[in-house]
Scaffold this motif. Structure first.
Motif, short mmCIF file in Angstrom:
data_model
loop_
_atom_site.label_atom_id
_atom_site.label_comp_id
_atom_site.label_asym_id
_atom_site.label_seq_id
_atom_site.Cartn_x
_atom_site.Cartn_y
_atom_site.Cartn_z
N ASP A 211 15.34 15.85 -9.77
CA ASP A 211 15.02 17.24 -10.10
C ASP A 211 16.25 18.10 -10.30
OD1 ASP A 211 12.30 16.89 -10.10
OD2 ASP A 211 12.04 17.38 -7.99
N TYR A 212 17.36 17.69 -9.74
CA TYR A 212 18.62 18.42 -9.93
C TYR A 212 19.30 18.00 -11.23
CZ TYR A 212 23.48 19.89 -9.16
OH TYR A 212 24.73 20.44 -9.29
N VAL A 213 19.32 16.69 -11.47
CA VAL A 213 20.08 16.15 -12.60
C VAL A 213 19.38 16.41 -13.94
CG1 VAL A 213 20.81 13.97 -13.66
CG2 VAL A 213 21.28 14.39 -11.25
N LYS A 214 18.06 16.26 -13.97
CA LYS A 214 17.35 16.31 -15.26
C LYS A 214 17.60 17.60 -16.05
CE LYS A 214 12.82 15.92 -17.45
NZ LYS A 214 11.36 15.71 -17.25
N PRO A 215 17.40 18.80 -15.46
CA PRO A 215 17.63 20.00 -16.28
C PRO A 215 19.09 20.15 -16.70
CG PRO A 215 17.23 20.58 -13.98
CD PRO A 215 16.91 19.13 -14.11
N ARG A 216 20.02 19.66 -15.91
CA ARG A 216 21.43 19.78 -16.26
C ARG A 216 21.81 18.80 -17.37
NH1 ARG A 216 20.40 21.52 -11.39
NH2 ARG A 216 21.60 23.27 -10.54
N LEU A 217 21.22 17.61 -17.33
CA LEU A 217 21.45 16.69 -18.45
C LEU A 217 20.84 17.24 -19.73
CD1 LEU A 217 20.92 13.11 -16.96
CD2 LEU A 217 23.00 14.03 -17.97
N ARG A 218 19.69 17.86 -19.64
CA ARG A 218 19.06 18.45 -20.83
C ARG A 218 19.92 19.57 -21.40
NH1 ARG A 218 13.92 18.22 -22.27
NH2 ARG A 218 13.60 20.48 -22.26
N THR A 219 20.54 20.36 -20.53
CA THR A 219 21.46 21.40 -20.99
C THR A 219 22.68 20.77 -21.65
OG1 THR A 219 20.73 22.94 -19.29
CG2 THR A 219 22.90 23.33 -20.24
N THR A 220 23.16 19.68 -21.07
CA THR A 220 24.34 19.00 -21.60
C THR A 220 24.12 18.54 -23.04
OG1 THR A 220 24.93 18.22 -19.39
CG2 THR A 220 25.88 17.02 -21.24
N ILE A 221 22.91 18.03 -23.33
CA ILE A 221 22.65 17.50 -24.69
C ILE A 221 21.91 18.53 -25.56
CG2 ILE A 221 22.59 15.13 -23.84
CD1 ILE A 221 19.50 15.29 -24.01
N ASP A 222 21.88 19.78 -25.06
CA ASP A 222 21.22 20.86 -25.80
C ASP A 222 19.77 20.50 -26.10
OD1 ASP A 222 21.22 23.39 -26.80
OD2 ASP A 222 21.94 22.82 -28.80
N ARG A 223 19.14 19.80 -25.16
CA ARG A 223 17.72 19.42 -25.23
C ARG A 223 17.37 18.63 -26.48
NH1 ARG A 223 18.73 23.98 -22.89
NH2 ARG A 223 17.78 24.51 -20.87
N ALA A 224 18.34 17.83 -26.96
CA ALA A 224 18.11 17.07 -28.19
C ALA A 224 17.26 15.83 -27.96
CB ALA A 224 19.47 16.66 -28.79
N LYS A 225 17.25 15.31 -26.75
CA LYS A 225 16.50 14.09 -26.45
C LYS A 225 15.79 14.26 -25.11
CE LYS A 225 19.81 10.77 -28.48
NZ LYS A 225 20.67 9.60 -28.14
N PRO A 226 14.76 13.43 -24.87
CA PRO A 226 14.17 13.44 -23.52
C PRO A 226 15.06 12.70 -22.53
CG PRO A 226 13.02 11.87 -24.93
CD PRO A 226 14.01 12.59 -25.82
N ILE A 227 14.93 13.06 -21.28
CA ILE A 227 15.61 12.34 -20.21
C ILE A 227 14.52 11.59 -19.43
CG2 ILE A 227 17.12 12.52 -18.17
CD1 ILE A 227 18.42 13.58 -20.71
N TRP A 228 14.52 10.26 -19.54
CA TRP A 228 13.49 9.47 -18.90
C TRP A 228 13.86 9.17 -17.44
CZ3 TRP A 228 9.50 9.96 -21.76
CH2 TRP A 228 9.61 9.98 -23.16
#
Length: 884
Positions: free
Chosen positions: A828-845
Motif C-alpha cells: 500500500d505504500y509502494v504502489k501509489p509511489r511507483l505509479r507516480t514514478t511512471i506517471d501512471r503509464a502502466k498498472p502495478i501488479w
C-alpha cells in the motif's frame, strides 16, 4: 498515619496505668499491637527493637508513647508528614530516615528561609492568577491547589546544587508546566505569554505543539548556592508518564559524557500525577531500570502531585493499592507523604529527599497530598462528577493566604512587606506581557530541550548537504575482522561452539567476505575509531537473539569474567556499550531515545528481540520518534533494529509490521520530488528513514551513513533472521571500500539487464524475498525474461532511481512482490509511489499473499504453499492477462 490513629483510638479509653497492666498480662498481644502500629510509620522502632528485643521493651515504649501524647514520635508521624520506609531492607537507610524525622526540633526554619518560601509561593500563585486574568478562556492546566510545587522543586534543586549537582533533567505532565518553566527553569515570561497569541506565525518547520507540552534548556546561577546550574525540561506528549524513561536515558547520557559514574553531577527529577503514577505500567518499567548497571542514573527524585483524583476518576476506581505511590516500594524507595497546605513540612521533606538521593544514590518519592481547585482544565466543570469534594475545595483557603497569615502572626513579615512582594511580581508579569505583544513570529526552537552546540550552524541548519563516502580501506576492514574473530584477552576460555564461530569469521576475513554479523561489527568498529560512542541495547543483544552477534564473550571457567573485543580495536577509540536490557520494550526504547537526545555524536541502537515486540513500545514510536522533530524541532538519530521475515514460524515473530512505519512517513505519494541533491535532500526532508537491506554491505553502509550525515533522523531497519546465515547473503570487501556507498536500490545485474528491451517483467521487491525469487527464477530458467530490482530504502522513496529502472525496461510488465500479506507489508505504500514514478503509464501488479488478519500462518505446510503460490504468480507471465 491514618492507621495509627485507628490503633491508638482503640486503646484510648484506658488510662496509661490500665494500659500497662493490660499489656503486661498479654505480652504477645502487646508486641503484635506495637509492631502493627510501627508498620504504618508510627511510634519509633529503635535499634534494640530492630535487633530483636524483649517484649518488656515493647511495652515500655508503648506505655511511654501513650503517657505522653506530645512525644517526639507522635510529633514526627501524626502531623502533616507520613513516612513509609520500614519495608526497606537496609538498616542503615532506615536509621538515616528515622534520624531525619525523630530528632526533636529538627524541622526548624530561619526567618530568612521562611521569607524565601513565601516569596516563592507568591510567584507560583500570582503567575497562575495572572494567566487566568489575561486568558480566562484558554487551557493552561494551572497549578491551583498545589502551588507549593514550585518552592518544592526549587528546594530539591537548591539542596542538590549544594551537594554538587550542576545539571538537573526534569520530566513532567502538563499540569503546572508553564509555572515550572517560568519560576523554576526561568524561561522568559514574554516567551511564555506570546504562546497564547493565536495570531503568531510559525517560523519553524513542522507542526509545533501546544504550549504545555514544550520543553526548555537553560543554564543560570543558582541564587541560593551561587553555583552554576543547568536545567532541562524534556518536551513530552499528553501520554502522561511516557517521558519517564526518556528523562532517565537523557540523564544517563549526560552522566556518561561528563564521566559522572556515581551521579554526583547530573540528576533527574520526575513529576507525576497520582492517577497516572498508579495506573501507567511505564512507571513500573522505569523503576525497574533504576538499579541496572547500564541503565541506572543513581537515584531519581519523584514528586507526585496528588490531586486525589484523575481526570474525573476518584481513587476508588483508579487503583487497588492504598496509596498511588505503592509501586515505588518494589525498589525500596522511601515514600514521604506530606500535606501540601503545610509549606514548611513540604520544604523539609524535599530537603530530606534531595539529601537521600545525594547520600544513597537511590530513588525517593515525595507525595504532595493536595487538590485541584479547577477541573481537569480551566474549561472543565468538576461538580458534574465530584460535587461533595468540590464543595469542600471551594471553601478551602489558598495556601499562600494561609502561610502569609501564619508568618504575619509570627512577626516574620508584616502585611505591607507581603503586599509589596505581590505587587513586585505582578509588575514583572505586566512588563513581560507588554513585551510579548511585540512578538510576531513563533520559534519552537526557543523551547529546545537538548541543544547540540557546534553540530548545526547558528541558525540551526546543517553545516552541509552532502554525505561523504561510507566505505573503508582494506586495512581497516581486515583489522576489525581479525579482532572480531579473536579473543584479545589472555587466559580466557570461550565456549567450544563459539570457538568454531570465531574461526569461521576469521576464514571469511581471509576470503574478503562478510556476513551480517561481521558487517555490523565493521560498521561499529570503524565508527569507534572515529570517536563515535556506540550504545546497543535491548533484550539479549550481547549475544543476539539468533546467536549471531557474540559481542560479549564469557569465560567458561570464571564467573562474571567477560571480554568485549570491540573495546580492544584501537588505542584511543570511543567506548562501545552493549547491554542486555530488562524484559521491557516501552521503558527501554524510551530510555535509549533519551540517551540519543543528549549528543549527535553517538550511534544509539535499540534491537527488538523480534520485530513485532516493538508494538509494546508503540507509544514511544508514535509520540516521540516519528513526530519528534515536527512537534519539538528536536532531531534524533536513534536506530531501531527489528528482525523481520516470514519463516513459517507462526503469526508472532514473523512481521515487524513495516506497514505501520511506512504509513507514518511524511512523503507525498502523489508528488515526484524535484530536488538537486536527491539522496541527501530527501533524507533531510523526511521524518524518518525506513530500510530493509538484503546484503550485509548495504547494512554496513546505512549504519555508517547514519552518523556521517550532517543531520540526524531516526532509522528503522527491518533486519533478517534466516539471512543471518544464508550462504548467498554475503558481501565482498569490494562493496565496502572507499568510494562505495549505501545503495537505495539494487538493480538487476543478470541477463535481463544486458538485454532490457526483451525483458517481459520487472519485479520490485525488498528484503529476504529476493533470495526466494532468484532461486525460483533460476529453477525456471527465466533470468533473461524477468528482472528483479531490490528497493533497499523504502522511505524516503527512491523515485529518481526507480524512474531510471522503469525506463530501462520499456516493454516489461511491472509488479510488486512481497512475502507479507497484501493488506500488510509494503504494497500500500509502494504502489501509489511507483505509479507516480511512471506517471501512471502502466498498472502495478501484485504478487504476494492474500489479505489476512494475522501476520502469518501457524502451519509450516500452509506457509510453504503460500510461498509457492506467490512465486508462481511472480513468474507466470500470463498471471495478469485480462485483468484491468
Amino acid at each position: 498515619m491514618f492507621h495509627l490513629r485507628t490503633c491508638a483510638a482503640k486503646l484510648r479509653p484506658l488510662t496509661a496505668s490500665q494500659t500497662v497492666k493490660t499489656l503486661s498480662q498479654n505480652r504477645p498481644t502487646a508486641a503484635r499491637t506495637f509492631q502493627q502500629i510501627r508498620c504504618y510509620g508510627a511510634p519509633v522502632a529503635t535499634e534494640p527493637f530492630l535487633s530483636g528485643t524483649s517484649s518488656n521493651y515493647v511495652e515500655e515504649m508503648y506505655y511511654a508513647w501513650l503517657e505522653n501524647p506530645k512525644s517526639v514520635h507522635k510529633m514526627a508521624y501524626c502531623q502533616h508528614i507520613g513516612v513509609e520506609f520500614m519495608f526497606i531492607n537496609d538498616l542503615e537507610q532506615c536509621q538515616w530516615i528515622r534520624q531525619k524525622f525523630e530528632t526533636p526540633g529538627i524541622m526548624q526554619f530561619t526567618n530568612e528561609e521562611k521569607r524565601t518560601l513565601l516569596a516563592r509561593l507568591v510567584r507560583s500563585t500570582r503567575f497562575e492568577e495572572f494567566l487566568q486574568r489575561k486568558w480566562s478562556s484558554e487551557k493552561r492546566f494551572g497549578l491551583e491547589g498545589c502551588e507549593v510545587l514550585i518552592p518544592a522543586l526549587k528546594t530539591i534543586i537548591d539542596k542538590s546544587s549544594e551537594n554538587g549537582v550542576d545539571y538537573v533533567i526534569m520530566g513532567m505532565p502538563h499540569r503546572g508546566r508553564l509555572n515550572v518553566l517560568a519560576n523554576v527553569i526561568r524561561k522568559e515570561l514574554e516567551q511564555i505569554f506570546c504562546q497564547f497569541d493565536s495570531k503568531l506565525e510559525a517560523a519553524d518547520e513542522g507542526s509545533g505543539d501546544v504550549k504545555y507540552h514544550l520543553g526548555m534548556y537553560h543554564r543560570r546561577i543558582n541564587r541560593v548556592t551561587d553555583r552554576n546550574i543547568t536545567l532541562s525540561l524534556v518536551a513530552n506528549p499528553s501520554h502522561l508518564e511516557a517521558a519517564d524513561p526518556v528523562v532517565m536515558g537523557k540523564t544517563k547520557a549526560e552522566q556518561f559524557y561528563c564521566g559522572d559514574t556515581e551521579g554526583k553531577k547530573v540528576m533527574s527529577i520526575l513529576l507525576h500525577g497520582d492517577a497516572a503514577f498508579a495506573g501507567q505500567g511505564i512507571v513500573y518499567e522505569t523503576f525497574h531500570l533504576s538499579d541496572l548497571p547500564s541503565y541506572t542514573t543513581h537515584g531519581t527524585v519523584h514528586v507526585v502531585v496528588n490531586n486525589q483524583i484523575g481526570f474525573t476518576t476518584d481513587p476508588r476506581m483508579a487503583r487497588s493499592s492504598p496509596y498511588p505511590t505503592d509501586v515505588a516500594r518494589v525498589v525500596n524507595a522511601p515514600i514521604f507523604h506530606v500535606n501540601a497546605d503545610d509549606p514548611e513540612a513540604v520544604m523539609y521533606v524535599c530537603n530530606v529527599a534531595a539529601e537521600w538521593r545525594s547520600t544513597f544514590h537511590k530513588d525517593v518519592v515525595v507525595d504532595l497530598v493536595c487538590y485541584r481547585r479547577n477541573g481537569h482544565n480551566e474549561m472543565d466543570e468538576p461538580m458534574f462528577t465530584q460535587p461533595l469534594m468540590y464543595k469542600q475545595i471551594r471553601k478551602q483557603k489558598p495556601v499562600l493566604q494561609k502561610y502569609a497569615e501564619t508568618l504575619v502572626s509570627q512577626g516574620v513579615v508584616n502585611q505591607p512587606e507581603y503586599e509589596e512582594e505581590i505587587s513586585k511580581y505582578d509588575k514583572i508579569c505586566e512588563e513581560a506581557f507588554a513585551r510579548s505583544k511585540d512578538e510576531k513570529i513563533l520559534h519552537i526552537k526557543h523551547w529546545l530541550d537538548s541543544p547540540w552546540p557546534g553540530f548545526f550552524t547558528l541558525d540551526g541548519q546543517p553545516r552541509s548537504m552532502t554525505c561523504p563516502s561510507t566505505g573503508l580501506t582494506e586495512e581497516v576492514l581486515t583489522h576489525i575482522g581479525n579482532v572480531a574473530s579473536s579473543v584479545p584477552v589472555e587466559n580466557f576460555t570461550i565456549h567450544g561452539g563459539l570457538r568454531r564461530i570465531l574461526k569461521t569469521r576469521g576464514e571469511m576475513v581471509k576470503n574478503r567476505t562478510v556476513d551480517w554479523a561481521l558487517a555490523e561489527y565493521m560498521a561499529f568498529g570503524s565508527l569507534l575509531k572515529e570517536g563515535i560512542h556506540i550504545r546497543l541495547s535491548g533484550q539479549d543483544v550481547e549475544r543476539g537473539t539468533f546467536s549471531h552477534r557474540h559481542h560479549v564473550l564469557h569465560d567458561q571457567n570464571v564467573d562474571k569474567r567477560i571480554c568485549i573485543p570491540m573495546n580492544h580495536l584501537w588505542p584511543n577509540q570511543a567506548p562501545y556499550t552493549v547491554c542486555n536490557s530488562s524484559l521491557s520494550e516501552y521503558g527501554v526504547l524510551g530510555f535509549e531515545l533519551g540517551f540519543a537526545m543528549a549528543s549527535p555524536n553517538a550511534l544509539v541502537l535499540w534491537e527488538a528481540q523480534f520485530g513485532d515486540f516493538h508494538n509494546t513500545a508503540q507509544c514511544i514510536i508514535d509520540q516521540f520518534i516519528c513526530p519528534g522533530q515536527a512537534k519539538w524541532v528536536r532531531q534524533n538519530g536513534i536506530v531501531l533494529l527489528l528482525p523481520h521475515g516470514m519463516e513459517g514460524m507462526g503469526p508472532e515473530h514473523s512481521s515487524a509490521r513495516p506497514e505501520r512505519f511506512l504509513q507514518m512517513c511524511n512523503d507525498d505519494p502523489d508528488v515526484f520530488p524535484k530536488l538537486d541533491d536527491f539522496d541527501v535532500r530527501q533524507l533531510y526532508d523526511c521524518n524518518w528513514i525506513v530500510v530493509n537491506c538484503s546484503t550485509p554491505a548495504n547494512f554496513f553502509h546505512v549504519l555508517r551513513r547514519q552518523i556521517l550525515l550532517p543531520f540526524r533522523k531516526p532509522l528503522i531497519v527491518f533486519t533478517p533472521k534466516s539471512l543471518l546465515r544464508h550462504p548467498e547473503a554475503r558481501s565482498s570487501f569490494d562493496d565496502m571500500l572507499p568510494g562505495s556507498n549505501f545503495l537505495r536500490i539494487i538493480p538487476d545485474s543478470g541477463p535481463a539487464s544486458q538485454n532490457p528491451e526483451n525483458t517481459k517483467r520487472l519485479l520490485f521487491c525488498t528484503g529476504k524475498v529476493y533470495y526466494d525469487l532468484t532461486r525460483e527464477r533460476q529453477a525456471r530458467n527465466m533470468e533473461a525474461d524477468v528482472a528483479i530490482t531490490r528497493i533497499e530504502q523504502l522511505s524516503p522513496f527512491p523515485f529518481d532511481l526507480l524512474q531510471k529502472e522503469v525506463l530501462k525496461y520499456p516493454n516489461a510488465e511491472l509488479a510488486w512482490c512481497q512475502e507479507e500479506h497484501k493488506n500488510q507489508g509494503y504494497y500500500d505504500y509502494v504502489k501509489p509511489r511507483l505509479r507516480t514514478t511512471i506517471d501512471r503509464a502502466k498498472p502495478i501488479w501484485y504478487a504476494g499473499r492474500d489479505p489476512a488478519a494475522a501476520p502469518a500462518t501457524g502451519n509450516k505446510k500452509t506457509h510453504l504453499t503460500e510461498l509457492q503460490r506467490l512465486l508462481d504468480t511472480a513468474f507466470d507471465l500470463d498471471a495478469f492477462k485480462g485483468l484491468s
